[in-house]
Write an enzyme that holds these catalytic residues in place. Structure first.
Site, PDB file in Angstrom:
ATOM      1  N   HIS A   1       0.812  -1.218   0.000  1.00  0.00           N
ATOM      2  CA  HIS A   1       0.000   0.000   0.000  1.00  0.00           C
ATOM      3  C   HIS A   1       0.846   1.270   0.000  1.00  0.00           C
ATOM      4  O   HIS A   1       0.407   2.308   0.504  1.00  0.00           O
ATOM      5  CB  HIS A   1      -0.939  -0.003   1.199  1.00  0.00           C
ATOM      6  CG  HIS A   1      -2.041  -1.008   1.095  1.00  0.00           C
ATOM      7  ND1 HIS A   1      -2.963  -1.002   0.074  1.00  0.00           N
ATOM      8  CD2 HIS A   1      -2.360  -2.064   1.880  1.00  0.00           C
ATOM      9  CE1 HIS A   1      -3.817  -2.007   0.239  1.00  0.00           C
ATOM     10  NE2 HIS A   1      -3.468  -2.672   1.327  1.00  0.00           N
TER      11      HIS A   1
ATOM     12  N   GLU B   1      -7.690 -12.655   4.689  1.00  0.00           N
ATOM     13  CA  GLU B   1      -8.402 -11.380   4.607  1.00  0.00           C
ATOM     14  C   GLU B   1      -9.794 -11.504   3.999  1.00  0.00           C
ATOM     15  O   GLU B   1     -10.415 -10.489   3.677  1.00  0.00           O
ATOM     16  CB  GLU B   1      -7.574 -10.393   3.783  1.00  0.00           C
ATOM     17  CG  GLU B   1      -6.130 -10.253   4.271  1.00  0.00           C
ATOM     18  CD  GLU B   1      -5.333  -9.226   3.495  1.00  0.00           C
ATOM     19  OE1 GLU B   1      -5.557  -8.025   3.715  1.00  0.00           O
ATOM     20  OE2 GLU B   1      -4.485  -9.633   2.676  1.00  0.00           O
TER      21      GLU B   1
ATOM     22  N   ASP C   1      -9.625  -5.585   5.427  1.00  0.00           N
ATOM     23  CA  ASP C   1     -10.125  -6.226   4.215  1.00  0.00           C
ATOM     24  C   ASP C   1     -11.149  -7.305   4.539  1.00  0.00           C
ATOM     25  O   ASP C   1     -12.109  -7.505   3.786  1.00  0.00           O
ATOM     26  CB  ASP C   1      -8.969  -6.813   3.412  1.00  0.00           C
ATOM     27  CG  ASP C   1      -8.250  -5.766   2.577  1.00  0.00           C
ATOM     28  OD1 ASP C   1      -8.793  -4.654   2.436  1.00  0.00           O
ATOM     29  OD2 ASP C   1      -7.157  -6.041   2.079  1.00  0.00           O
TER      30      ASP C   1
END
Length: 261
Positions: free
Chosen positions: A49, A154, A180
Site C-alpha cells: 500500500h 483477509e 479487508d
C-alpha cells in the site's frame, strides 16, 4: 551462529507478544532506530500500500538489522521473486497478502524457504550474515531457522480454509487483515462484529493446533486490541508511521489552538 538473530521470532517462541510499527511514509533509514527506541519489535515495511520500491525497502531492512529490530516486508504479490529479492537483501520476514487457499500458502512457504523445506534460490554473501561468507549448507539451515514467513487471511474464504492454511509446513504466522476481512464481509470498519470475533477464534485455534502464531492487523481501538490479545493474538501490527504522525501532530495543534491569550 553466524546469522543476525531474529529478535521477534525469539520473543514469539518465548510466548510473548510482539509489536510491529508500519512504515509506509518513511523514506529514510532512521525509521529503524525510531521504531526500536519506541520499543517495537519489528518494522512492517509495506510494499503493498505504498509507492516504495525494492531498493528502498531493502535499505530500510538493512538499517533494521543494525538497529536490532526485525525487518518484516509486506510484498505486493505471490510471485517467488517478490519474496526472494527482499530476503536476499535484508528482510528477516515476509508478509504475503491475500492468501485464500492452501495452494497459495504452499507457494509462499516454498518461495521463502531453502531446500529441503522450500525452493528459494541460494545466493552468496547476505546482509543477514553481515556479508560474511558462510558455507552454503550452514547458511541455508540458519536462514530457514531464523526467518518469519507470514500469510495474511483477509476474506471469508481464507477464514474457512484457515486450519488447512495453518497446517502448511514452512509458515510461521497467520495474520488476519481485519480491514479487508470486514470489507469482504460487508461490514467495513466494524471490528467488534461477532463475525470478526469468530474469525479470530478460528484463526487462533488453528494456529495453536498446528504450532503457528496468530497475528492481527487493522485493529487499533485499545479495548479491542486488549480483547484480541487476551484471546491469543501474538503478532500485533500496532499502527503505522502516518497514523502516529497524524495523532501526535493533531494533539499538539489542538493544544496550541486552545491557548487563550
Amino acid at each position: 551462529m553466524d546469522i543476525i538473530p531474529n529478535h521477534t521470532k525469539r520473543r514469539l517462541k518465548a510466548g510473548e507478544i510482539t509489536l510491529g510499527m508500519g512504515a509506509r511514509q518513511a523514506r529514510t533509514v532512521d525509521i529503524a532506530m525510531i521504531a526500536k527506541t519506541c520499543d517495537f519489535d519489528w518494522l512492517f515495511i509495506d510494499m503493498e500500500h505504498s509507492s516504495m520500491d525494492v531498493d528502498l525497502a531493502s535499505q530500510l531492512a538493512i538499517a533494521c538489522l543494525g538497529a536490532g529490530i526485525t525487518p518484516v516486508v509486506r510484498v505486493p504479490g505471490h510471485e517467488h521473486y517478490h519474496a526472494s529479492r527482499l530476503l536476499d537483501n535484508g528482510a528477516q520476514g515476509i508478509v504475503a497478502p491475500h492468501v485464500d487457499t492452501v495452494e497459495e500458502a504452499k507457494r509462499i512457504a516454498s518461495a521463502c524457504r531453502y531446500p529441503p523445506i522450500g525452493h528459494r534460490s541460494l545466493m552468496g554473501a547476505q546482509p543477514v550474515f553481515g556479508f560474511k561468507s558462510v558455507p552454503a549448507g550452514e547458511a541455508m539451515k540458519q536462514v530457514n531457522s531464523e526467518i518469519l514467513t507470514i500469510v495474511m487471511v483477509e476474506t471469508p474464504t481464507a477464514i474457512a480454509n484457515v486450519e488447512a492454511i495453518a497446517a502448511v509446513p514452512g509458515l510461521d504466522v497467520v495474520l488476519i487483515g481485519t480491514n479487508d476481512l470486514c470489507a469482504e464481509i460487508g461490514i467495513p470498519g466494524q471490528f467488534d462484529d461477532a463475525r470478526v470475533e469468530d474469525a479470530y477464534r478460528k484463526t487462533i485455534a488453528a494456529c495453536r493446533k498446528h504450532g503457528k502464531w496468530p497475528g492481527m492487523g487493522g485493529v487499533y481501538d485499545q479495548k479491542l486490541m486488549e480483547k484480541y490479545i487476551d484471546m491469543g493474538m501474538r503478532f500485533i501490527l500496532s499502527g503505522a508511521d502516518l497514523s502516529f504522525l497524524m495523532a501526535g501532530a493533531t494533539a499538539r495543534s489542538t493544544f496550541l489552538h486552545a491557548i487563550k491569550f
